[in-house]
Design an enzyme around this catalytic site. Sequence first.
Site, PDB file in Angstrom:
ATOM      1  N   ASP A  78      30.263  42.730  41.441  1.00 25.37           N
ATOM      2  CA  ASP A  78      31.700  42.748  41.717  1.00 25.37           C
ATOM      3  C   ASP A  78      32.042  43.648  42.904  1.00 25.37           C
ATOM      4  OD1 ASP A  78      31.857  41.171  39.525  1.00 25.37           O
ATOM      5  OD2 ASP A  78      33.241  42.451  38.392  1.00 25.37           O
ATOM      6  N   HIS A 230      27.676  46.112  40.284  1.00 28.63           N
ATOM      7  CA  HIS A 230      28.567  46.257  41.434  1.00 28.63           C
ATOM      8  C   HIS A 230      27.748  46.447  42.707  1.00 28.63           C
ATOM      9  CE1 HIS A 230      31.026  47.409  37.947  1.00 28.63           C
ATOM     10  NE2 HIS A 230      32.063  46.963  38.637  1.00 28.63           N
TER      11      HIS A 230
END
Length: 711
Positions: A78, A230
Site C-alpha cells: 500500500d 507497505h
Amino acid sequence: MLPLRFVLPSLVLAAMIVMLLLRGYVHSEILADHRVQPPTATDRVPAEILEGGPVIDARGDELHSMSVPDHRLVLTFDDGPDPTWTPKVLDVLKKYDAHAVFFVTGTMASRHPGLVKRMVDEGHEIGLHTFGHPDLALQTDQRINWELSQNQLAISGAAGVRTSLFRPPYSSFADAMDNATWPVAEYIGRQGYLTVLNNTDSEDWKRPGVDEIIRRATPKGGKGAIVLMHDSGGDRSQTVAALERFLPGLQADGYEFRNLTEALDSPSALTEVTGTDLWVGRGWVFVVQASEWITGILAVGLAIVGSLVIARFVMMLVLAGAHSRRVRRKGFSWGPPVTEPVTVLVPAYNEAKCIENTVRSLMESDHPIEVLVIDDGSTDGTAGIVQAMGLPNVRVIRQLNGGKPAALNRGLANARHEIVVMMDGDTVFEPSTVRELVQPFADPKVGAVAGNAKVGNKDSLIGAWQHIEYVMGFNLDRRMYDILGCMPTIPGAVGAFRRSALEPIGGMSDDTLAEDTDVTMALHRAGWRVVYAENARAWTEAPESVQQLWSQRYRWSYGTMQAIWKHRHAVIDKGPSGRFGRVGLPFVSLFMIVAPLLAPLIDVFLIYGIIFGDTGKTILAWLGVLAVQLVCAAFAFRLDRERMRHLVSLPLQQVLYRQLMYVVLLQSWITALTGGRLRWQKLRRTGVVGAPAGTVPQQRGRHSDDRRPVG
C-alpha cells in the site's frame, strides 16, 4: 482589457503559483494504514461479509465474499510507489519470480509514473488506493467518485491501464467492517470495483523488526492469505529485508506468490486504456512531471534569492554603518573646502507646475552657483515662467525636443564652471545641498558625486512605499557601494560631475534610457572615483499613481539592463578602472536584476506553505524575513534621521509593492529579450513638492494635467 504588459508578467506569476499548488496537491501526506476514527456498530453489515473472506464483490445484485486458496499468497503493498523503496521491493519480487498487487495512491502514481509502468510490465497488478488517501468513511459520494476517478487518471497516464481492484485507506480485516465502512464498500461495488481487504497484516509500518514482520505475515497451516505490507509512507528497509527471507522461505514450504486474479483463477483486473482517456491520463502525468521539474527550479531560485537577500542585508548593515562612521567622525573632510562657483543644470520639459519651486530653491543656496534651465521643447510655457522670474545668475536655453541627455549636453556646452550639478525639473534643493554635494571634489580622484534623493510627497500610501524604498533601497545601497568603490548610479535628481571627467567620455549618452547609470558606469571605467554625499539632500516628487509608477520603474529597469549590457566588457577591464567590472557590475546584476525578479518566490512559497505545509511555521518564517527587513529599514531611517512612523506600511509594501516591481522588471526582461524598444516616459507632475523651509519641504496645492512623453 488589461494591457499586454500587465498580462504577460501576471501569467508567469500565475503559472508559478499553479505549478506550486499542483505540486502540493500531489504531495499530500500519506498516513499509515490504521483507522483514524474509532469503529462503530456492525448491525448493518451482512453476516456473510463479517464471516467471509478478504475480497468483497458487491458489483451485482448478490454479494460475494472470496478467499485465496490454500498455499497461495497474495502480497499487497500500500501507499506507493515510493522512489526509494518500491524499486527495492520490485527487485526482490523479480529475484524470486513472485507477483504481487500494489495499491497505489494517485498522488504517488502521478509523481512516479515509471514505477507504475514497471509494476505492470513485470506482471504485478495495480489497485486503487484513492488519490489523496482520505478515510472514505468520512467522505461524501461525490468525494469518493473524485478520489476514484483521479486515481484511475494517474494510473492510466502512467501505465496505460485501468484497474477494477480497490482497497480503502485505513482498511483492515473483513470482520472489522462496521456501519461506517460497509456503505463505502457497497458504493464502491456499484461503481464496478472489487474491494480487496486483507486477512494477514504484517504491521510493517510499525517497524517491529524483520523477524516480527515475517512471523505476522506467515499464515497458519498452509492456508492462503492476502498479506498487507507497505512500500511507501516511511522507512521500509525492514520490509525489504523481510521479503528477502520471507519469499524463499515460504516458497520452500510450497507457497506460490501470485497477484490476486492469478490466485483466484479469475480474469485480469487490468484493462488497456486507449483513445481520449489514455491521452488525458498522459497529459495529467506530463503536467505533474512539469510541476515537479518547475517547482524544483523555483526551490533553487528561492534558495538563491534567500541567500542574496540575506547577503545584501548583511552587507548593507555592515558597510553602510562603516560609511556613516567614516564620514561622520570628528575631523573628517575630503580636503580643503570647495568654494568655487558651480553650474546647476536643470533640464525641463513641460515642468510649468514645478519649475518655479525648483529655481527658487536654488536661489536659497549657500554656495555660489549659476543656473541653466534647458527648456527641451516645452509646450506649457516652462521657459517663460523662468524668464518672468527675472532672477540673477539664471539663464534659460531653449531647444527643440531632443530628450534629457541632449538637454544636459546642451547645458554642459554652455556651463561656465568646472563642477556641474545636475537635477530634475521637479526637484527642490535645500540651501546646503549644493555645498554638501561638491565638497568631495576636494579629492582630485573624485569624478562624480551622488546626492541623497528623498521623496517629498510621502503622505500617500504609494508615496510612503517609495519613501521606504528611497531611504532603505537607494541611499543605504549607495553607502554600501561607496565603501566598495563601485557606485552604479548618480541619481538624476541630485548629482554632480567634473566637466573634465564627462567630456572625454562624450558627456551624457542617449544609448540607454538610464543615462545616469550609463554615465556613472562610464566614469568608473575611465578611472574616476564616484562617491556618496549623504547630506546633499534633494526633494523629488515621486509618482502618485500605479500607472505613473509603472512608467518610471519600467524605464529605470529597462535602462539599467541596457547600461549593464553596454558596459558588459567592464568585467575584463584591467587596472584600477576594472574594479567596477569585477565588483560593481556583478553586484548590480545580482541585486538589481536577478534578486528582484526572484523575490516573488518568497510570497509564492508562503502561499504554498500555508496551504500544504505547517501554516504556523510558514507564517513565522515569513515574519522572520519581514523582521530582518524591518531592522534594515529602521537602521536606514536612523542614518537618514527620518521618522519611523512611515515604516508602519512596510508589511503591506512587501506584499503589494514588491509584486508590482516584479511585474515591471519581468516586463523589462520581456522587452529586452524580444528586442522591443521603449520610449522615454514623461511623468505627470503635480507641483506638490515646494521649496524647502530649512530641511523640510513645503507642500503646495495639487494640480493635474496631461503631458505627452519626451523623445
